[in-house]
Scaffold this active site. Structure first.
Site, PDB file in Angstrom:
ATOM      1  N   ASP A  16       0.838  -1.198   0.000  1.00  0.00           N
ATOM      2  CA  ASP A  16       0.000   0.000   0.000  1.00  0.00           C
ATOM      3  C   ASP A  16       0.875   1.250   0.000  1.00  0.00           C
ATOM      4  OD1 ASP A  16      -2.134  -1.724   0.208  1.00  0.00           O
ATOM      5  OD2 ASP A  16      -2.496  -1.344   2.327  1.00  0.00           O
ATOM      6  N   GLN A  17       0.334   2.338  -0.515  1.00  0.00           N
ATOM      7  CA  GLN A  17       1.109   3.572  -0.635  1.00  0.00           C
ATOM      8  C   GLN A  17       1.679   4.033   0.705  1.00  0.00           C
ATOM      9  OE1 GLN A  17      -0.767   6.537  -3.026  1.00  0.00           O
ATOM     10  NE2 GLN A  17       0.646   8.164  -2.458  1.00  0.00           N
TER      11      GLN A  17
END
Length: 275
Positions: A125-126
């Site tokens: 995930d970012q």
């Protein structure tokens, strides 16, 4: 791909080695037709038997990745001719969503690594920090993709959650699907894909905060975040599945372990940083 034959593969043919690694039949056929395979510098074929210590060269397809170089260096924690393990910083996407993007991890990797082909084997995930595996040629990507699917690659994470007591080791086996009311969220759903997260251990790091060590058997979008929220312990700093108003997600991909498919070397890379 150039590698020294380990003892595990002694007396096998090159074809038997790549069959054991579940290389697709199309790629085996292409290698079977190749005139570029060598063993100890001499012309060979897939039917050539090998011995421990032989040096095999296997040609790979001349494919190129389409990432635009970012002119920013990626942190490399492990690298050989076929595989790299790199650090994904917080707030950086794993890869671009379109060819014009140039500030993702893979843009940094293709600038840093001397290879025209670099592709991630999994995603983070970012807002997640941590280690990520990159294949440096198409054949290795197919081999590592299969290893990931068969749980032959251990991905260990650390996450901080609010809790008054340590959380007992357990397995969360709950399917995850899209949230039809929020396009960027996922949720536990009976119609979703199977998702398995293991809580391996936990310890209190300060009053009210418990650090979990977790292992994934599957790689669904937001899997750890959804599963921990489902059991009432969302990751601290998670604005999607918790009550945080800040993007300070306390979740790290901190260890990767696997057996190198060609050399049989045991690869174990970990971060020492605290969350």
């Amino acid at each position: 791909m150039k590698f020294e034959i380990p003892s595990k593969y002694n007396a096998l043919t090159l074809r038997e080695i790549f069959q054991s690694l579940h290389l697709p039949k199309k790629d085996l056929h292409n290698l079977n037709m190749s005139k570029e395979i060598t063993l100890n510098g001499e012309a060979a074929t897939l039917m050539t038997k090998v011995q421990t210590g032989d040096i095999a060269y296997i040609p790979t397809p001349e494919e190129k990745s389409n990432y635009v170089p970012s002119y920013r260096f990626a942190q490399i924690y492990f690298e050989d001719d076929d595989i790299a393990i790199v650090m994904k910083p917080k707030g950086v996407k794993t890869h671009p969503n379109d060819l014009k993007e140039s500030n993702t991890l893979m843009n940094h990797v293709i600038y840093t690594i001397k290879s025209d082909y670099v592709e991630p084997i999994h995603r983070l995930d970012q807002e997640t920090v941590g280690l990520l595996i990159v294949a440096k040629n198409p054949l290795m990507k197919k081999i590592l993709d299969r290893m990931l699917e068969e749980n032959e690659i251990n991905r260990i994470y650390k996450a901080n959650v609010h809790s008054l007591l340590p959380i007992k080791p357990q397995t969360i086996d709950k399917p995850i699907g899209k949230d039809k009311f929020h396009s960027n969220r996922r949720r536990v759903s009976p119609t979703g894909q199977r998702a398995i997260t293991h809580i391996l251990s936990s310890k209190m790091v300060k009053e009210g905060v418990c650090e979990l060590e977790l292992k994934l058997d599957t790689g669904r979008t937001h899997q750890i975040r959804v599963h921990l929220a489902e059991i009432g312990h969302p990751v601290i700093g998670d604005p999607l599945y918790g009550d945080s108003t800040l993007r300070q997600l306390q979740l790290n991909s901190y260890k990767i372990e696997f057996t190198h498919p060609l050399t049989q070397e045991q690869i174990s890379i970990s971060l020492d940083d605290e969350l």
